[in-house]
Design a protein around this motif. Structure first.
Motif, short mmCIF file in Angstrom:
data_model
loop_
_atom_site.label_atom_id
_atom_site.label_comp_id
_atom_site.label_asym_id
_atom_site.label_seq_id
_atom_site.Cartn_x
_atom_site.Cartn_y
_atom_site.Cartn_z
N ARG A 107 0.85 -1.19 0.00
CA ARG A 107 0.00 0.00 0.00
C ARG A 107 0.89 1.24 0.00
NH1 ARG A 107 -2.01 -1.14 3.99
NH2 ARG A 107 -3.65 -2.53 3.29
N VAL A 156 1.05 9.15 -7.03
CA VAL A 156 0.80 10.43 -7.69
C VAL A 156 1.74 11.54 -7.21
CG1 VAL A 156 -1.61 9.95 -8.20
CG2 VAL A 156 -0.99 10.94 -6.00
N MET A 210 -8.66 1.04 -12.58
CA MET A 210 -9.19 0.97 -11.22
C MET A 210 -8.07 1.09 -10.20
SD MET A 210 -12.31 0.98 -11.46
CE MET A 210 -13.48 0.85 -12.80
N MET A 223 -5.18 2.55 -10.46
CA MET A 223 -4.64 3.93 -10.40
C MET A 223 -5.58 4.82 -9.60
SD MET A 223 -3.01 4.82 -14.07
CE MET A 223 -2.26 6.26 -13.36
N THR A 224 -6.89 4.63 -9.83
CA THR A 224 -7.86 5.44 -9.10
C THR A 224 -7.76 5.15 -7.60
OG1 THR A 224 -9.28 5.13 -11.03
CG2 THR A 224 -10.28 6.11 -9.08
N GLU A 225 -7.63 3.87 -7.26
CA GLU A 225 -7.57 3.50 -5.85
C GLU A 225 -6.25 3.95 -5.22
OE1 GLU A 225 -8.52 -0.64 -5.78
OE2 GLU A 225 -10.56 -0.27 -6.51
N TYR A 272 -4.78 6.58 -5.94
CA TYR A 272 -4.97 8.01 -5.68
C TYR A 272 -5.80 8.22 -4.41
CZ TYR A 272 -6.89 12.68 -6.06
OH TYR A 272 -7.27 13.97 -5.79
N LEU A 273 -6.91 7.48 -4.31
CA LEU A 273 -7.78 7.63 -3.13
C LEU A 273 -6.99 7.31 -1.86
CD1 LEU A 273 -11.03 5.92 -4.44
CD2 LEU A 273 -10.63 8.37 -4.09
N ARG A 274 -6.18 6.23 -1.95
CA ARG A 274 -5.38 5.80 -0.80
C ARG A 274 -4.40 6.90 -0.41
NH1 ARG A 274 -3.74 1.50 -3.39
NH2 ARG A 274 -5.61 0.23 -3.23
N ARG A 330 -4.57 10.05 -1.00
CA ARG A 330 -5.28 11.21 -0.46
C ARG A 330 -5.65 10.95 1.00
NH1 ARG A 330 -6.34 16.19 -2.24
NH2 ARG A 330 -8.62 16.02 -2.01
N PHE A 331 -6.15 9.74 1.26
CA PHE A 331 -6.63 9.42 2.61
C PHE A 331 -5.48 9.37 3.60
CE2 PHE A 331 -7.96 6.56 6.02
CZ PHE A 331 -9.21 7.05 6.33
N PHE A 332 -4.48 8.56 3.29
CA PHE A 332 -3.38 8.37 4.24
C PHE A 332 -2.43 9.56 4.25
CE2 PHE A 332 -4.92 4.05 3.44
CZ PHE A 332 -5.16 3.65 4.74
#
Lengths: 354, 354
Positions: B6, B13, B297, B299-301, B303-305, B307-309
């Protein structure tokens, strides 16, 4: 992760069922610790609910019960259809109860909505064990999303441990990703096989043999016994070439007969050796810690995923964007950027650099 | 996904390198289509940059080149250390050039920052091939995050295809998750082995043999040849029990000698059979489409990860929350809820139900 899995898991946090909880947190805690079956059953129903107020109450109950959890051996059991999982669990569970253990049998079956009943709902499948006062058989968690089943089953394990069950058997029917899900919440993973050489291995889903701590060839009785011994030798030859599922433990093949009971005590001896060796090496504690950490992360990611793909703009754009990528008109990078900008509802270049 | 992966992927990014692009989009496109090596090299450097303006330009270039991509056979190559990957690639690549193919050799090595040079940076490793006008050898994408290497390598493949290379060889040094990453971007995945029975299989990372379309035992020459034949037979017995990496294709073991050249033509024949059979069955097109979809999918995840962490509140809370879970004081569900509420900066119960 495939789209299907993502879909399954991303809906973790959604639910429609809202039943008023019958007891207070204190009543749930007291009842579970006193091993009241009716309270335990209600507590499991509570953790199976996804309604906001139920989840808050459930987490309150779990928080108070956590100090009383973890003192069991968690065994996952899967196998090809017809391998005789339930007759084996009946035989094993009955033997363990006779030995003074307290045995909880849970099932993971994302395919069976509770309305259709579940793989363990049909009590006649484990008639003897279900009548045993030292055993607790819980039908599968509500079907639907694997992510939901994942959380519900893990928390049900904690409730059963708090109620004093020292052996937890988690059966999976091998639908979707259920073996991996069960592997991620148990100490020992048992794969039940049938005889017939290696050919029915083709019937086992990719990767499942690689996550097993033991292969068990059931129905090794009568004229089938010789074939079972041959299959055992073949499987052991294959296992020699595979990396073991658990570091420091060599996965091997064994035979048993749930019918005659032969080999049942032996396979449990294997589980006990596993627990003893990995407790000594610290591997068991390390596995449980890693499982908790990974579970925390996967739940968080399930949530992020469901938020993103549930976003109206993303949901409406996704099909055309995906199609453009598949037609080779849009690079995946540009497509991801497009979806993210939709989600963020702004074109912020800094998202893409520092 | 483990914490390490992870971490690796979630920083997809982010970047710090900002070099001004030398050419316009049109110049990049024209130069690549004309197979100008210097422009191709600069275009690869461009896609390897993560700076916002470079990424925008790179995506513009890729969009125009996409119609000229996809017309190559993409082959991933991995193997145990000492299996002789580079001597094999030198021999194979040279043979393919002699046959009129145009061969691009890329490397995936998340472990080697460009400053330390890369596994292919040392030209002497493929002296002959690197001097061949029909071959193009590109050192590993900048080390660091596997997610970054993933994107950069995929887009480098597209650039090489647009430049007219019809054979793409992607070598991985088998660090971290690099085999899985390479498997996710190639048509055919080749695992190079050494003789010595099944024992050195223990040296191969878990699951790698299961994703291979062919096992190749190199150094089958001199007194080692007999041992290679024995190993080949043993591997084939094991492969019989495993689900094939590609539906409709039986993974088998083969031998070769990069030294004498024996078996090199034969293994390429296997790759060509694979391409022909899967083109006929439609399996190849289906694999490439699934790869594009999964890449979009992931790449999108990523990015979300990230952003979150990367969220300051989450980042500061995570250690204590994780520790509480590991100490058994907090359930993973409650912990996830806590992190998410921190991220959302509100306590919105509706996040947890509908």
């Amino acid at each position: 992760m495939t789209g299907e899995e993502r879909q399954e898991r991303s809906s973790l946090v959604f639910s429609t069922s809202v039943r008023p909880p019958r007891l207070s947190a204190e009543q749930y805690v007291k009842g579970v610790l006193e091993n009241s079956r009716s309270v335990l059953a209600q507590a499991i129903t509570l953790v199976e609910s996804n309604s906001p107020q139920h989840m808050k109450l459930a987490q309150d109950v779990l928080k108070q019960l956590l100090p009383h959890t973890g003192r069991s051996i968690r065994v996952g059991i899967t196998g090809v259809p017809g391998a005789g999982k339930s007759t084996f669990i009946e035989a094993l569970g009955t033997m363990l109860c006779e030995r003074g253990h307290r045995v909880a049998v849970l099932a993971v079956d994302p395919s069976s909505p509770v309305t259709r009943g579940s793989i363990l709902g049909d009590k006649t499948r484990m008639e003897q064990l279900s009548r045993n006062p030292r055993a607790f058989i819980r039908p599968s968690a509500t079907g639907g999303t694997l992510g939901g089943v994942n959380r519900k089953t893990r928390e049900t394990i904690l409730l059963c441990e708090a109620a004093g069950f020292d052996v937890i058997l988690v059966e999976t029917v091998g639908v979707g990703q259920s073996e991996t899900t069960v592997r991620s919440m148990v100490d020992f993973f048992l794969l039940m096989m049938l005889t017939g050489g290696g050919d029915e291995l083709q019937g086992i889903k990719k990767g499942v043999i690689e996550i097993a701590d033991a292969l068990l060839i059931n129905k090794a009785d009568g004229e089938n016994k010789q074939r079972a011994m041959v299959a055992k030798a073949e499987y052991n030859r294959v296992l020699h070439y595979l990396q073991p599922a658990t570091a420091g433990w060599q996965t091997q093949a064994y035979t048993c007969s749930a019918l005659t009971g032969e080999g049942i005590a032996e396979i449990w001896g294997v589980v006990e050796n596993f627990r003893d060796e990995l407790t000594r090496s610290g591997g068991l504690a390390a596995r449980r810690q890693a499982q908790s950490r990974d579970w925390l992360m996967s739940m968080t990611e399930d949530y992020l995923r469901s938020r993103f793909f549930g976003h109206s703009g993303v949901a409406s754009k996704l099909p055309e964007v995906e199609a453009a990528v598949l037609r080779g008109e849009l690079s995946a990078t540009a497509a991801a950027q497009l979806l993210i900008e939709t989600y963020e509802q702004k074109r912020d270049e800094s998202e893409w650099g520092e």
